[in-house]
Every structure is written in structure tokens, then in C-alpha cells.
Design a protein around this motif. Sequence first.
Motif, mmCIF file in Angstrom:
data_model
loop_
_atom_site.group_PDB
_atom_site.id
_atom_site.type_symbol
_atom_site.label_atom_id
_atom_site.label_comp_id
_atom_site.label_asym_id
_atom_site.label_seq_id
_atom_site.Cartn_x
_atom_site.Cartn_y
_atom_site.Cartn_z
ATOM 1 N N GLY A 168 0.784 -1.228 0.000
ATOM 2 C CA GLY A 168 0.000 0.000 0.000
ATOM 3 C C GLY A 168 0.817 1.279 0.000
ATOM 4 O O GLY A 168 1.764 1.443 0.756
ATOM 5 N N GLY A 169 0.438 2.186 -0.852
ATOM 6 C CA GLY A 169 0.958 3.548 -0.833
ATOM 7 C C GLY A 169 2.468 3.636 -0.859
ATOM 8 O O GLY A 169 3.173 2.941 -1.580
ATOM 9 N N THR A 170 2.986 4.528 -0.016
ATOM 10 C CA THR A 170 4.418 4.792 0.034
ATOM 11 C C THR A 170 5.208 3.567 0.445
ATOM 12 O O THR A 170 6.304 3.317 -0.052
ATOM 13 C CB THR A 170 4.693 5.944 1.019
ATOM 14 N N VAL A 171 4.640 2.758 1.370
ATOM 15 C CA VAL A 171 5.358 1.591 1.865
ATOM 16 C C VAL A 171 5.679 0.627 0.732
ATOM 17 O O VAL A 171 6.784 0.108 0.616
ATOM 18 C CB VAL A 171 4.532 0.875 2.963
ATOM 19 N N GLN A 230 -7.370 11.302 10.698
ATOM 20 C CA GLN A 230 -7.033 9.887 10.766
ATOM 21 C C GLN A 230 -7.386 9.172 9.471
ATOM 22 O O GLN A 230 -6.611 8.354 8.968
ATOM 23 C CB GLN A 230 -7.761 9.236 11.945
ATOM 24 N N ARG A 231 -8.550 9.492 8.918
ATOM 25 C CA ARG A 231 -8.947 8.869 7.658
ATOM 26 C C ARG A 231 -7.963 9.197 6.549
ATOM 27 O O ARG A 231 -7.598 8.329 5.751
ATOM 28 C CB ARG A 231 -10.349 9.334 7.259
ATOM 29 N N LEU A 236 -3.619 7.825 2.746
ATOM 30 C CA LEU A 236 -2.350 8.159 2.111
ATOM 31 C C LEU A 236 -1.292 7.081 2.340
ATOM 32 O O LEU A 236 -0.432 6.852 1.475
ATOM 33 C CB LEU A 236 -1.853 9.513 2.618
ATOM 34 N N SER A 237 -1.326 6.438 3.478
ATOM 35 C CA SER A 237 -0.338 5.400 3.772
ATOM 36 C C SER A 237 -0.717 4.051 3.179
ATOM 37 O O SER A 237 0.071 3.104 3.216
ATOM 38 C CB SER A 237 -0.166 5.249 5.288
ATOM 39 N N GLY A 238 -1.927 3.963 2.617
ATOM 40 C CA GLY A 238 -2.385 2.681 2.084
ATOM 41 C C GLY A 238 -2.612 1.648 3.161
ATOM 42 O O GLY A 238 -2.483 0.442 2.917
#
Length: 266
Positions: A168-171, A230-231, A236-238
Motif C-alpha cells: 500500500g501507498g508509500t510503503v 485519521q482517515r 495516504l499510507s495505504g
Amino acid sequence: RVLLEWAVGAIPPTGAKVLELGAGVGVMALGLSLACASAQAHGASGPPTVIVATDVCETSLENLRANAAANQIAVCAVDSPGAGGQHVSLAVGVWDAAGGQASVRRLSLDFGIDPRTLTHVVGGDVMYHGFDGASGVANEGLASTLAALLAVNPHLNITLLLVDRFSGGTVAAVSQVAGVNQTAHSLTPQIDPAITRFEEQCERLGLHHDSIWVPHAIRANVKATQTLRQRLRWFLSGYWDGLILYRITLPKDRPAESCARGHEHD
């Protein structure tokens, strides 16, 4: 919070006996306890559902007890008289879920909890990137313990909420740059090596694992409790992309005895 939302919808408020792995500060155990108490107050009949919250970290359990007191929830020590009985709704104690058959024996011998009376085993974020002390192989001890539980209780409902930290996302982007790629033989679209190893250990021990993404209804209920910030952070972090619900069972064509033979070395 996500595991709690699943548990409230899947575990009956009366008549069940739930073993939680890695209870931490008690979000799932305390929330489910309150939900069960509310259901009983509104007419649910039968003996109260028993929740046995365990963790290897005593400090975490101290925080759980403090949170229970703050919410006026009575807590019984796992190894105290009556902890395995249906008249205690929440028991708390230190228990290592990575010891295979030894861990299961300890439930009975030290805690007085017959594993054959358990109806559910739940755990959230119980995959670790490293080596567990029981087996020397990452997450093998946990798989061996689940196999030992199913060997004596084949109909036990085991559900784990696993966190794919490489998804997910950036990770996911960073992990790809680092050369951590999704394994071709994995049965789920994840690239977290800890989860992949857990799947392999389950298969070696003759266990069947099914996985699903967190259902939309559970996501919606959790999002309703979150602030806008929080949402946005989760989006954004997936984070949602990395949450996977696993169900661990015995294959229909494999008896419990063969599963027990698969981990006699534990």
C-alpha cells in the motif's frame, strides 16, 4: 479497532469462549466485553461469552488492566480459580503463543483452561519480522501452536488480522525500491515476507489458510469513528491495503491426528 469490529459481528455475546493472542492494551478484549455486556442487558440469554486475553508482555497487560478499570470492567487473572469457567467474562494473563504443544499444555495445566472448550482464537498484528524463541524460525512457533490447538479442537474458529507492512501507498513503493518483491507462490497479493513465511509454515504443518480483505462494512464502521485527519492518514499510507483477515483451519480431508503428528517435535 478493526479486529474488534470484526469480532463484534462474528462472535456471539453468549456461550462462546475466546482466546486472544497479543491482546496488548486491550482494545479488542475490552470492546468485545462491553459489547457482550450490552447485548445481555438488552435480553441476550445464556452464559456470558468468556474472553481470555493473553500477551507475552506483562507491561502491555498492566495497561490492559488499567483500561479495564477505567471502563469498570472486572478482570480475573488467567491462572486464578474460575478463570476457565463460564461465570468469568474476562480473564487476563501472560501466555506465549509461540510454544507449539507446550503452549497448549500450559493453557490446561497452568491456567485450567481446556483448549477443547474454546470456540474462537483471535489475534491482531501477530506477525513478527525476526525469529521467535520457540523454534528459531520466524513465526513457526505460532503456526505450531495453532496446529496443536486444532489437533485437540478441530472445529475451533481461528481468525487473525495480519498487517502486511510492505503493502500500500508509500510503503509498497519503498519496499520495491529496496528489492523486496512479491513472492510468486504466495496465495495472497501481499509482499510481506513474514506473512509469506507464516503461510509456508501453516502449509508444512498441514493447515489450510484462507484470506480476505477487510469487508467494506467493517471499513465503513471503523471510518465512522475516525477523525478526518485519521482517515486521510490511513488513506495516504495505504493502511487498508495492508490489512488481511486470515482463517486457519484443518483441511476437510485431513484428520486432526495427522496434524498433531506434523508438529510432534514442538
